[in-house]
Structures are given as C-alpha cells and as structure tokens.
Design a protein around this motif. Sequence first.
Motif, PDB file in Angstrom:
ATOM      1  N   CYS A   6       7.393  -6.058   0.332  1.00 23.02           N
ATOM      2  CA  CYS A   6       6.062  -5.745  -0.397  1.00 23.02           C
ATOM      3  C   CYS A   6       5.405  -7.054  -0.621  1.00 23.02           C
ATOM      4  O   CYS A   6       5.920  -7.561  -1.308  1.00 23.02           O
ATOM      5  CB  CYS A   6       6.512  -4.829  -1.435  1.00 23.02           C
ATOM      6  SG  CYS A   6       4.850  -4.363  -2.100  1.00 23.02           S
ATOM      7  N   GLU A  36       1.575  -1.011   0.756  1.00 27.28           N
ATOM      8  CA  GLU A  36       0.354  -0.326   0.543  1.00 27.28           C
ATOM      9  C   GLU A  36      -0.396  -0.994  -0.598  1.00 27.28           C
ATOM     10  O   GLU A  36      -0.041  -1.363  -1.650  1.00 27.28           O
ATOM     11  CB  GLU A  36       0.575   1.100   0.130  1.00 27.28           C
ATOM     12  CG  GLU A  36      -0.622   1.969  -0.203  1.00 27.28           C
ATOM     13  CD  GLU A  36      -0.327   3.426  -0.538  1.00 27.28           C
ATOM     14  OE1 GLU A  36      -1.109   4.246  -0.958  1.00 27.28           O
ATOM     15  OE2 GLU A  36       0.955   3.878  -0.159  1.00 27.28           O
ATOM     16  N   ASN A  37      -1.856  -1.351  -0.244  1.00 34.02           N
ATOM     17  CA  ASN A  37      -2.526  -2.152  -1.148  1.00 34.02           C
ATOM     18  C   ASN A  37      -2.950  -1.300  -2.458  1.00 34.02           C
ATOM     19  O   ASN A  37      -3.341  -0.317  -2.487  1.00 34.02           O
ATOM     20  CB  ASN A  37      -3.938  -2.481  -0.276  1.00 34.02           C
ATOM     21  CG  ASN A  37      -3.533  -3.324   0.984  1.00 34.02           C
ATOM     22  OD1 ASN A  37      -2.664  -3.856   0.973  1.00 34.02           O
ATOM     23  ND2 ASN A  37      -4.396  -3.145   1.972  1.00 34.02           N
ATOM     24  N   ASP A  56      -2.406   1.866   8.226  1.00 32.78           N
ATOM     25  CA  ASP A  56      -2.806   3.310   7.792  1.00 32.78           C
ATOM     26  C   ASP A  56      -1.885   4.353   8.765  1.00 32.78           C
ATOM     27  O   ASP A  56      -2.571   5.419   8.960  1.00 32.78           O
ATOM     28  CB  ASP A  56      -4.207   3.586   8.018  1.00 32.78           C
ATOM     29  CG  ASP A  56      -4.922   2.585   6.979  1.00 32.78           C
ATOM     30  OD1 ASP A  56      -4.507   2.130   5.964  1.00 32.78           O
ATOM     31  OD2 ASP A  56      -6.100   2.147   7.602  1.00 32.78           O
ATOM     32  N   ARG A  78      -2.624   1.013   4.094  1.00 32.18           N
ATOM     33  CA  ARG A  78      -1.052   0.591   4.276  1.00 32.18           C
ATOM     34  C   ARG A  78      -1.051  -0.102   5.768  1.00 32.18           C
ATOM     35  O   ARG A  78      -1.795   0.015   6.478  1.00 32.18           O
ATOM     36  CB  ARG A  78      -0.530   1.926   4.634  1.00 32.18           C
ATOM     37  CG  ARG A  78      -0.245   2.856   3.342  1.00 32.18           C
ATOM     38  CD  ARG A  78       0.657   4.008   3.884  1.00 32.18           C
ATOM     39  NE  ARG A  78      -0.260   4.841   4.883  1.00 32.18           N
ATOM     40  CZ  ARG A  78       0.161   6.009   5.657  1.00 32.18           C
ATOM     41  NH1 ARG A  78       1.564   6.104   6.038  1.00 32.18           N
ATOM     42  NH2 ARG A  78      -0.681   6.513   6.425  1.00 32.18           N
TER      43      ARG A  78
END
Length: 281
Positions: A6, A36-37, A56, A78
């Motif tokens: 991550c 995921e931001n 995404d 994402r």
Amino acid sequence: MDTPQCLAATMNTGGAQAECALWHLEPAKPYRLSFENEADVVCLLLGAIEAKTGYDGRSPSAMRFDALTAAFHPAGGRVAVEASAVSAGFAAFRFAPELQHKLLGADYRLAPIPTSIDNIASPSIAGLVAYARTLFNASSQPDSIAVEAVSQLALVDVFRSLRAFASKTACGPLSDREYARLREHIDANIAERLSLVELSDLLDLPVITLRRRFQRKAGLPLHQFVLERRVQIAQHQLTATSAPLREIAASCGFASQQHMTSAFSRRLGLTPLAWRERART
C-alpha cells in the motif's frame, strides 16, 4: 518483483501531515502497487515505466508512463499497477485536504477529478522532475526542506496543467472520421501491444482528451473497446480457421492463451474451445 504493498502505508514524513506532504520513493526495479487514495497523490516519473495499470476497479491494461512527466491520483480513487520495466522509478507525494487549502487556498480549485490521469507533461514539470532526480538519487537522505519544496511545486504544476486541460477535455466526442481512423488502426495492429500513448499520438491528442472523447463517442472506455475487439476478432478466427488456440491468442494481441480464455469467459460465458465447438455445430 516486490509483493503487493500500500503506497500510503509506505510514505515517509518530513513533518506533521497538515504542514507538509507525505512522500514515497519507488526505486528503479519492477514493483506492484495496490492502494486506495485517502487524499490526492501526485507522482513525478523519474524515468519511463512499462506497466499493466488498472484504475478504479477496471481491468489492467498495458500502459507506458513517460519520463519527466507527472501523474495525478485523486482522493477516493483505487490504483493497481504492476510495473515490469522501470528505468528510474518515481517519487509520490500525498496531500491532505487541509494542506492543499493551506498551500493553494481557492486559487487552484478544480471540479472533482473522477479518475487517475497519467503522462501530464509541461516544460515546468519536466524541469521539476529533472531536479527531483538529483534530489532523490543522492547517496544520503534527501534534505527535508528540498523535498517539501519539490512536493509543493509538483502540486502547483500538476494543478496548472489540469486546469489547462479542462477546456480541451470538456469538448465533445470524437468525430466520425477520428473514430474510424482509430478503429482501423486498432484492427490493423490488433496483434501488437497497443498503448494509450500510441493511440493518442495517432490523433494528435493528449491521452486524457482521447480517453474522454472516445468514451463519449463509443459509450465505453478505450481500453475496454480494444479488449472487445480482440475477443471479436478471435471469435472470427476460431470459427473460420483451425489454428491452435495459442496462435489465435497471439495474433489477437492477448498476453497468453490463458488471458484469451479469461476474456472469453467473462464476456461470453464460454471458453474459446467451447465457443469454437458451439459455432461449428
């Protein structure tokens, strides 16, 4: 290749999050990233990267990140990247909303950006990335003040570029002539690894403009259209020839016979062999 990680979890801090951007340096070696931001992320491409990229939740597709460019990943998006060839890595900066407001106020306010944008290029971005190369390639830990300055300039330059793109990307769909030219090129080169950069060069459009104008014309993303054409052409070959499945997969641009089988199963509910047998009965 590194195990999945991550990006947000590996970012370093040069101070409190509200005062400076979190940053992460990816070295020049193959890698996998999936995250995921939580906040906007800006990446500076220190060198070219060949990768399979899915944003995404979309299926991964071949992508080239050009050297001396930037990428923008909006909060809430994402990102999944599997990089196979990395010439110089990248530097990523994550900006909390309160930091953006503190740095820029309302001067660079943009409409929400729905998905990631790659290969953002300008002379100022190229110069900034060239400087970042020297900063992050030093043998010692980079100076925290210099990193903070680079991160702020990266945010400003990317927002300036995105604002400049806005008028272009707000335009209508591809013309019939542009669409026909693109389809003809895709079909003629279906066995090749087609990239968004190559296709955008064909029409002399920025990648982001091509993505949006194509979707407005065709009603689906360009990468999905290319995959659909691979499946359709493979369907024809399976019916019209007795060529082995692996040869058909290669001639239609699939990465492998397994890739073709997976695409057929998702779209048709049948394997290629089952499709061939059913079509001939």
